[in-house]
Design a protein around this motif. Structure first.
Motif, PDB file in Angstrom:
ATOM      1  N   TYR A   1       2.176   1.655  -7.748  1.00 13.06           N
ATOM      2  CA  TYR A   1       3.399   1.408  -6.988  1.00 13.06           C
ATOM      3  C   TYR A   1       4.572   2.108  -7.663  1.00 13.06           C
ATOM      4  O   TYR A   1       4.800   1.957  -8.862  1.00 13.06           O
TER       5      TYR A   1
ATOM      6  N   GLY B   1      -4.411   6.095  -1.305  1.00 16.90           N
ATOM      7  CA  GLY B   1      -3.370   5.074  -1.280  1.00 16.90           C
ATOM      8  C   GLY B   1      -3.439   4.120  -0.117  1.00 16.90           C
ATOM      9  O   GLY B   1      -2.492   3.366   0.129  1.00 16.90           O
TER      10      GLY B   1
ATOM     11  N   TYR C   1      -5.941  -0.845  -8.489  1.00 17.63           N
ATOM     12  CA  TYR C   1      -5.074  -1.944  -8.072  1.00 17.63           C
ATOM     13  C   TYR C   1      -3.718  -1.384  -7.656  1.00 17.63           C
ATOM     14  O   TYR C   1      -3.156  -0.517  -8.323  1.00 17.63           O
ATOM     15  N   TRP C   2      -3.185  -1.888  -6.551  1.00 13.67           N
ATOM     16  CA  TRP C   2      -1.986  -1.302  -5.937  1.00 13.67           C
ATOM     17  C   TRP C   2      -0.805  -1.219  -6.906  1.00 13.67           C
ATOM     18  O   TRP C   2      -0.066  -0.220  -6.908  1.00 13.67           O
TER      19      TRP C   2
ATOM     20  N   VAL D   1      -3.277  -6.940   0.493  1.00 18.27           N
ATOM     21  CA  VAL D   1      -3.704  -5.805  -0.314  1.00 18.27           C
ATOM     22  C   VAL D   1      -4.015  -6.195  -1.759  1.00 18.27           C
ATOM     23  O   VAL D   1      -3.327  -7.012  -2.368  1.00 18.27           O
TER      24      VAL D   1
ATOM     25  N   PHE E   1      -4.895   0.881   2.149  1.00 19.43           N
ATOM     26  CA  PHE E   1      -5.355  -0.490   1.960  1.00 19.43           C
ATOM     27  C   PHE E   1      -6.867  -0.576   2.099  1.00 19.43           C
ATOM     28  O   PHE E   1      -7.454   0.014   3.009  1.00 19.43           O
TER      29      PHE E   1
ATOM     30  N   ASN F   1      -6.759  -3.650  -3.739  1.00 16.68           N
ATOM     31  CA  ASN F   1      -7.111  -2.298  -4.161  1.00 16.68           C
ATOM     32  C   ASN F   1      -6.771  -1.262  -3.102  1.00 16.68           C
ATOM     33  O   ASN F   1      -6.668  -1.572  -1.909  1.00 16.68           O
ATOM     34  N   LEU F   2      -6.622  -0.016  -3.571  1.00 17.41           N
ATOM     35  CA  LEU F   2      -6.316   1.115  -2.705  1.00 17.41           C
ATOM     36  C   LEU F   2      -7.404   2.181  -2.845  1.00 17.41           C
ATOM     37  O   LEU F   2      -8.063   2.286  -3.884  1.00 17.41           O
TER      38      LEU F   2
ATOM     39  N   PRO G   1       0.842  -1.206   0.000  1.00 23.81           N
ATOM     40  CA  PRO G   1       0.000   0.000   0.000  1.00 23.81           C
ATOM     41  C   PRO G   1       0.875   1.253   0.000  1.00 23.81           C
ATOM     42  O   PRO G   1       1.986   1.248   0.535  1.00 23.81           O
ATOM     43  N   GLU G   2       0.386   2.329  -0.580  1.00 22.14           N
ATOM     44  CA  GLU G   2       1.169   3.567  -0.644  1.00 22.14           C
ATOM     45  C   GLU G   2       1.411   4.169   0.736  1.00 22.14           C
ATOM     46  O   GLU G   2       2.376   4.910   0.936  1.00 22.14           O
TER      47      GLU G   2
END
Length: 254
Positions: free
Chosen positions: A187, A167, A182-183, A160, A169, A162-163, A130-131
């Motif tokens: 990324y 950003g 989608y993460w 994780v 979780f 999707n975000l 996750p961001e």
């Protein structure tokens, strides 16, 4: 020597044997998690992986985490029986795996890390990053210094998909309401080029992200079991897939 990065096996033991045919003693096999559950032989997969005649690393997946929770519940006299009963309702393999593995094989799963670094600024993780996670504890001392809340937050790396727009979780049961992207699409490579599993990417899906490459090609759903091969410097030198002729689990049964 080569590094073999293996996607989610989910009990597909015969395909795993074929995938790793030719692995040598100086090679390193890195599993991205989810060796167990849903497929035909979870115990056989763990035993085969554990006894490979080379160095092997298991990066913990959400299914390994579930088995660890099940084993830990043995030591909880108050809530343990209830926890084990609820887990068994959704994952009948828990009892079979518990009784089919040796203590050494269970310890290998218990000690599985949440990520594993490789040469060439590569990293293997089960689900993704996750961001909102901006740092990883790189030593045992740094890990032990985390609070229990921070350690639980790190478990997002096992789950994780999707975000949110910010950003963060998004739990699977909230995807439709909150999940935006989608993460891997966002990324930025902050932890290195990421090889990951967890969410299956079939042949016709998008499989190229700027700083990440999926390893799960839906073996247990009748897809393929995949390995990416890196050389000792971390350069990608090969890509191997073994088709799985049987669909052992309905697609989408997360």
């Amino acid at each position: 020597m080569n590094y073999y990065l293996v996607g989610d096996v989910h009990g597909c033991v015969s395909e795993l044997r074929e995938l790793l045919r030719g692995v040598k003693g100086d090679d390193v096999v890195v599993f991205c998690g989810d060796l167990v559950d849903r497929g035909p032989d979870s115990v056989g997969v763990v035993k085969y992986a554990f006894n490979l005649p080379c160095q092997k690393v298991l990066v913990q997946g959400n299914h390994e985490k579930k088995h660890i929770r099940y084993w830990n519940a043995l030591f909880d006299e108050r809530r343990g029986p209830e926890v084990r009963s609820k887990l068994l309702e959704r994952t009948p393999e828990l009892f079979e795996v518990e009784n089919g593995l040796t203590d050494e094989e269970k310890l290998w799963i218990r000690r599985s890390p949440f990520w594993h670094r490789l040469p060439g600024n590569n990293i293997v993780v089960h689900a993704g990053f996750p961001e909102t996670i901006t740092e990883l504890p790189e030593t045992e001392e740094e890990w032990l210094a985390l609070s229990s809340k921070q350690r639980r937050r790190m478990e997002q790396l096992l789950h994780v998909r999707n975000l949110t727009d910010e950003g963060s979780f998004v739990p699977l049961n909230e995807d439709e309401e909150k999940g935006k992207v989608y993460w891997a699409e966002r990324y930025d490579g902050r932890f290195g080029f990421a090889y990951f599993g967890h969410h299956p990417h079939f042949q016709d899906d998008k499989v190229i992200y700027p700083h990440a490459k999926p390893l799960d090609s839906g073996a247990v759903y009748g897809g393929h079991l995949t390995a990416v091969i890196l050389d000792e410097y971390g350069h990608r030198t090969g890509y191997k897939q073994i088709p799985v002729d049987t669909q052992y689990s309905p697609y989408g049964a997360w």
